[in-house]
Design an enzyme around this catalytic site. Structure first.
Site, short mmCIF file in Angstrom:
data_model
loop_
_atom_site.label_atom_id
_atom_site.label_comp_id
_atom_site.label_asym_id
_atom_site.label_seq_id
_atom_site.Cartn_x
_atom_site.Cartn_y
_atom_site.Cartn_z
N ARG A 27 0.84 -1.20 0.00
CA ARG A 27 0.00 0.00 0.00
C ARG A 27 0.88 1.25 0.00
O ARG A 27 0.64 2.20 -0.75
CB ARG A 27 -0.94 0.00 1.22
CG ARG A 27 -2.13 -0.94 1.06
CD ARG A 27 -2.78 -1.28 2.41
NE ARG A 27 -4.01 -2.01 2.24
CZ ARG A 27 -4.09 -3.32 1.92
NH1 ARG A 27 -2.97 -4.01 1.73
NH2 ARG A 27 -5.26 -3.92 1.80
N GLY A 69 -0.36 -11.36 -6.14
CA GLY A 69 -1.75 -10.96 -6.33
C GLY A 69 -2.03 -9.52 -5.94
O GLY A 69 -2.74 -8.80 -6.65
N ARG A 98 -6.63 -16.05 -12.06
CA ARG A 98 -7.26 -15.35 -10.93
C ARG A 98 -8.06 -14.16 -11.46
O ARG A 98 -7.54 -13.30 -12.16
CB ARG A 98 -6.19 -14.90 -9.92
CG ARG A 98 -5.48 -16.07 -9.27
CD ARG A 98 -4.38 -15.65 -8.31
NE ARG A 98 -4.92 -15.04 -7.09
CZ ARG A 98 -4.16 -14.64 -6.07
NH1 ARG A 98 -2.84 -14.78 -6.13
NH2 ARG A 98 -4.70 -14.11 -5.00
N SER A 144 -13.03 -9.38 -2.99
CA SER A 144 -11.73 -9.26 -2.35
C SER A 144 -11.47 -7.81 -1.94
O SER A 144 -11.69 -6.88 -2.72
CB SER A 144 -10.64 -9.71 -3.32
OG SER A 144 -9.37 -9.32 -2.84
N ASP A 292 -6.53 -15.29 5.86
CA ASP A 292 -5.17 -15.79 5.60
C ASP A 292 -4.62 -16.65 6.72
O ASP A 292 -3.60 -17.33 6.54
CB ASP A 292 -4.20 -14.63 5.34
CG ASP A 292 -4.31 -14.09 3.91
OD1 ASP A 292 -4.93 -14.78 3.07
OD2 ASP A 292 -3.80 -13.00 3.65
#
Length: 407
Positions: A27, A69, A98, A144, A292
């Site tokens: 980020r 990803g 994906r 997501s 996760d």
């Protein structure tokens, strides 16, 4: 590279320094690309963060982010806003399976010019950067959180900011809050009320903003598992962590109390101590905000011969592998009985653990690391163990430091 782990016993006391969170790092790396006045300390040394940095620095017209990803989602949004740049964003064969259509369509609502070069809805993408004029997007709330964060990270650069409306029940709220908190620290005004998020336009100042990335809580999960499977009074101290963490996986501290592990915060460290045996025969958890850590928890429960019921796992099917199927297959090799749906896992109490089983890792770093703590109970082999470099390159070295022996 396969690693054979001998049946081992942890040192009574150990200390480990863990690299920065890849979620925070990626980020901040994107914000640094958008606003040059940002300095970042303790950046993750994971493959994901390294690939993100490489893509952002590269002048090549084809950006290959391999299996990262987060980088795929964040860079799709970033390059859509870079006027005059034409790039192709691609990745590994798994990355090309994906889905990314939800994010692409959201960016197209804002005016982005993005085309699929192979299969509709999937990478590779051809992106022609331009100034995006739109300022409103509507998304399904259960997608997501990386799609949502990708949009929020570019939002301050949009001339009129962004209003993002989420339809339905929101998934992975902590990751959205992490993104908003980092924007706030930069000086961006945001508001998250009900199912609407607003981000105001922001112009960078000359003043440099300094950020220090907190260490990765997902990586800490494997040490929680090790302590839970160890003897009473075993302790591991991990750095660098904050009690008021931005990371959703910090819920580990509360969850692992059920497995007999107590967490003590002291300045920038956490000390994990096995204080008691698990008091519940069945551990029930909703992990919609921290999916996760599901693999780690399932293996911990299996190793302690407990039952475990986890829901909120619908995003696991589109990770590096279908993690629900992978967990079922590998746990059942070890002697478990596992039921799965597309969003839940039910592990039945096991009577024994099979020895010398080889665990397939499916090109998924978390499969390798989640199963490693079982070496405290039985000898076990981890196939293609170097996959851990995706998020935790020093994992096997750190395990050796605390007493896990391999050959």
């Amino acid at each position: 590279m396969n690693i054979k782990l001998q049946k081992s016993t942890l040192h009574k006391q150990s200390k480990i320094a863990i690299t920065g969170s890849k979620s925070e790092s990626n980020r901040l790396l994107l914000l640094q690309a958008l606003y040059a006045n940002i300095s970042i300390a303790n950046i993750s040394n994971s493959d994901d963060a390294t690939l993100m940095q490489k893509a952002l620095k590269s002048s090549d017209s084809v950006k290959d982010i391999h299996h990262a990803g987060t980088a795929m989602r964040f860079l799709t949004a970033y390059y859509a806003t870079q006027e005059g740049q034409k790039i192709t964003l691609t990745g590994s064969s798994r990355m090309q399976e994906r889905p990314i259509q939800i994010l692409v369509e959201a960016l197209q609502q804002l005016g982005a010019d993005i085309q699929y070069t192979k299969n509709e809805g999937y990478p590779p993408l051809h992106i022609q950067g331009k100034t995006l004029q739109g300022n409103q997007v509507t998304l399904a709330a259960n997608v997501s959180s990386q799609y949502i964060s990708a949009l929020l990270l570019i939002a301050p650069t949009l001339e009129n900011g962004l209003t993002l409306t989420l339809n339905g029940k929101i998934t992975s709220v902590p990751y959205i809050n992490m993104t908003l908190a980092l924007l706030n620290q930069l000086g961006v005004q945001t508001n998250f009320e009900g199912n609407t998020i607003t981000v105001s336009h922001f112009e960078a100042t000359q003043e440099t903003k300094h950020f220090t990335v907190e260490s990765d809580w997902s990586s800490a999960s494997y040490f929680y598992s090790l302590v839970a499977l160890s003897e009473i009074e075993t302790t591991i101290t991990l750095s660098a962590y904050k009690e008021n963490s931005l990371q959703g996986d910090s819920c580990l501290a509360e969850i692992y109390q059920k497995f007999g592990v107590t967490t003590v915060f002291n300045e920038n460290t956490i000390t994990l101590t096995k204080t008691h045996e698990a008091t519940q025969e069945t551990i029930k958890l909703d992990l919609k905000n921290a999916p996760d850590i599901a693999q780690t928890i399932a293996v911990t429960a299996f190793g302690l011969q407990l039952s475990c019921e986890m829901i909120g796992l619908h995003t696991l099917k589109i990770k590096e592998t279908d993690r629900l199927v992978a967990l079922k297959v590998e746990l059942e090799k070890l002697g478990a009985n596992v039921d799965i749906t597309d969003k839940s896992l039910h592990l039945h109490k096991a009577s024994k653990i099979n020895e010398n089983v080889t665990i397939a890792t499916y090109k998924d770093h978390r499969m390798a690391m989640a199963f490693a703590p079982l070496a405290l109970r039985v000898p076990i082999e981890i196939e293609k163990a170097d996959v851990v470099s995706k998020s935790f390159p020093d994992f096997w070295k750190d395990l050796e430091t605390i007493g896990i022996n391999s050959h």
